[in-house]
Write an enzyme that holds these catalytic residues in place. Sequence first.
Site, PDB file in Angstrom:
ATOM      1  N   ASP A 230       0.868  -1.171   0.000  1.00 48.79           N
ATOM      2  CA  ASP A 230       0.000   0.000   0.000  1.00 48.79           C
ATOM      3  C   ASP A 230       0.909   1.226   0.000  1.00 48.79           C
ATOM      4  O   ASP A 230       2.110   1.141   0.304  1.00 48.79           O
ATOM      5  CB  ASP A 230      -0.942  -0.010   1.214  1.00 48.79           C
ATOM      6  CG  ASP A 230      -2.120   0.933   0.997  1.00 48.79           C
ATOM      7  OD1 ASP A 230      -2.092   1.729   0.031  1.00 48.79           O
ATOM      8  OD2 ASP A 230      -3.076   0.889   1.801  1.00 48.79           O
ATOM      9  N   TRP A 231       0.331   2.369  -0.329  1.00 46.70           N
ATOM     10  CA  TRP A 231       1.125   3.584  -0.563  1.00 46.70           C
ATOM     11  C   TRP A 231       1.936   3.983   0.675  1.00 46.70           C
ATOM     12  O   TRP A 231       1.363   4.248   1.730  1.00 46.70           O
ATOM     13  CB  TRP A 231       0.209   4.699  -1.048  1.00 46.70           C
ATOM     14  CG  TRP A 231       0.159   4.784  -2.562  1.00 46.70           C
ATOM     15  CD1 TRP A 231       0.289   5.924  -3.301  1.00 46.70           C
ATOM     16  CD2 TRP A 231       0.010   3.724  -3.510  1.00 46.70           C
ATOM     17  NE1 TRP A 231       0.240   5.629  -4.646  1.00 46.70           N
ATOM     18  CE2 TRP A 231       0.070   4.299  -4.803  1.00 46.70           C
ATOM     19  CE3 TRP A 231      -0.144   2.339  -3.419  1.00 46.70           C
ATOM     20  CZ2 TRP A 231      -0.031   3.540  -5.976  1.00 46.70           C
ATOM     21  CZ3 TRP A 231      -0.257   1.588  -4.586  1.00 46.70           C
ATOM     22  CH2 TRP A 231      -0.192   2.188  -5.832  1.00 46.70           C
TER      23      TRP A 231
END
Length: 841
Positions: A230-231
């Site tokens: 995820d970012w």
Amino acid sequence: MPQSDNSRVEQLLAAMRLDEKALLTAGEDLWSLPAIERVGIPKVRVTDGPSGARGPQLPGQGGGWTSVCVPCGSALGATWDVELVERVGALLGREARRKTCHVLLAPTVNLHRSPLAGRNFECYSEDPRLSGALAAAFIRGAQGEGVATTVKHFVCNDAETERYTMSSVVDERTLRELYLVPFEHAVRDGGSLGIMTAYNRLNGEWCSERGDLLAIARDEWGFEGFVLTDWYGVASTTRSADAGVDLEMPGPPRAFGPAIATAVERGELDEARLDAQVSHLLSVLDRVGALDATGEEPRSEDLPEERELVREASAASIVLLENRGVLPVDSATTGRVLVVGPNADRPSFNGGGSAQVGQAYTITPLQALRASFGPATEVRFEPGTRIDRTVPTLEVPTEVEYHAGAGLGGEALLVTSLRAFEVVSLGPPPGVEKPFSFRAVGVLEPEVTGRYELTLVQSGRARLLVDGEVLLDGFESPPPRSSAYLGYGSEEMRAFVELEAHAKVEIAIEYSSSGARGVNVVKVGCREVLAEDALDRAAAAAAEADVVIAVVGTTREWESEGFDRVSMTLPGAQDELVRRVAAANPRTVVALNTGAPVAMPWADDVGAIVQLWFGGQEMSGALADIMTGDAEPGGRLPTSIPFRLEDNPSFGNFPGESSEVRYGEGLFVGYRWYDTRGIAPRYPFGHGLAYTTFSIGEPACPVSVFRSGDRLAVTVPVANTGSRGGSQVVQLYVAPLDAPVVRPEQELVAFAKVHLEPGEVRDVVLELDDRAFAYWDVGTAETIALRARVPDTGRPRPEAEERSPGWVVAPGSYELRVGSSSAAIAHRLRVVVPDAGSPDA
Ligand code: BGC
């Protein structure tokens, strides 16, 4: 989806230098992977997400490309319709390609553990099988269009509080029987080519370092794709890479990329592992055709057939929770309709955060209802109350003129148009350098005379002018920062003006990038000041109407990625509004424009309730169709709605404390809890009424004995016994009657949605295999090891039989329950699983 041409991937891998391979383990920027031009690998782009493909731009932009906005996850969950969700997935696959992206950051399949979780609107259901079946369908649809999906967030990211650090504390059975299951379906049945790891920790360890979880995906489920973080969610270089993470997102690289090359050179990471990372990614890119991408420009399309599909999906998701003879409203005989509620003219088509897209056009429920009822019906509107946390963006076309330097001087370098007074960017547009400035101008023409509030939020320097006069000045001394725009935006400055109906006023912004850190932001807000007697006015108007439609709910300021709700209560004075109008007129229909369940203290006093969800860009039309009976409410609850938050199984263990959230209810999530504990929810899982009536006939099961490895087909005749067409969802639950371990009262194992015309009867076939009966046995290794450590006192000790962990279909009786919700069971059948050692086996 074509198979990857292994030889092409092998050739590329062999041709790349260590530094080039390492570059391919991290993004280049927010939405792209780097091109390795020397060997002919083009730049590849990724896009969010589950409710629309935004393309390579930030959420919440007033400008940029527009995207089709489909119903949110919980709405798609409420359709219970795999075929429809597959078509929605295909639409998003096409949209991702229009935005020149080959990776779609979707679907979101975390579970509805608590009604308060901020991202529930993105997730399908509280039930892992329903979630899994829909996720697999979405993935088949999207990947059929030449994009790779990345099912997310792996795993137990079921809340937003302290999401970057929280540890979800979950036992192994619960993980296997619930939280991993949607991912398993996404991989096995959907063939997802990507998995996105979660931000949170699981039992103390970062999900992006959990090699054991990623091994389950590859070794047990046959996952062949790539794993991305995820970012900003990568935890480390070698541990994450060794755990099986292939790609760090976004770029520029932090833990991966050049750091991976260094780790290989120092002997801290095996080059074979780097080769595996790159080959996982390249194989996927090859399969979706991304290695032959030609560098086109993203584009926006607004196609009638896509609007139609979104409207169909939205109507199919609307759940008729209650109907005391009020719906559908006969437009021919209804003279006066009163519409109330803050979401009637400011609806929420989607929740907040990365799932947001900018749709090509909007139509409010009020506008759609006016259009549907036609000129013979008077449709009045009284907001009654407002729920904005910040003043909503001024939605007027805006022209933006960019200048070089911070001082707005010289010639315009670039002129662009926006649909609303909101500019959010990571720096200047192409062709303009930093520092830069712009002047944005639009015309406001209010519909009603009154007092208006105008606001300004900024990152950088900005001032707001009305007809050339400075109204708000944040240019010389910008206001302090707030939590707006992920902490980059300022506090809201506000001022009031008196405006005349249909008199045009020029609104202008002068902006300078100087002092902006990270993101450049300008947002102008505008709203009419609510009359002090707004509730009284709504109640008085309700008494005079034939029907009242109250469109109430939340907005992305209340339901969003990034935070959880603190209560199930509708924000502001909305409960009071519903109470007042229902007391004045019992023919009150409440339409709930929320992504997750809310408390309904007025439920017994209103004429009808529909759960609208965040129904995507066509929600208003779909609502109007349901109100007038032009469409049937097709939705069924994908999640139980409790009377009180305190009844919910996660209560007391949500949202966690001291960086831990204990999944204390274990297996008893949602209806598994309510049904086992005998706590009646307000509306049970699977519930939803129709405008017609159905009968579910006696199910036929060919055998009464099930042996492990068998497949069982249960045939259920369903009849439409009413006078209108409609759809029914037949649900099959299995109840183990004498399980050797603790198990929920019953669990959904199969379902099917059928559409039937009046008088039509159809057989629905529901198939079961081992997993319908099985539980996860954690094995005995730990017990045996522990027993060996207990001092021998001479007393007899039971020996533990050696068993490895795995799925077990325990001998005994099981009830197959067929019905239209977890609480409305129409038929029960008995099936026996014989003991493997018995002569019957
Ligand atoms: C979200 C992801 C999303 C990513 C990119 C993250 O904050 O958790 O679901 O795909 O941002 O926008």
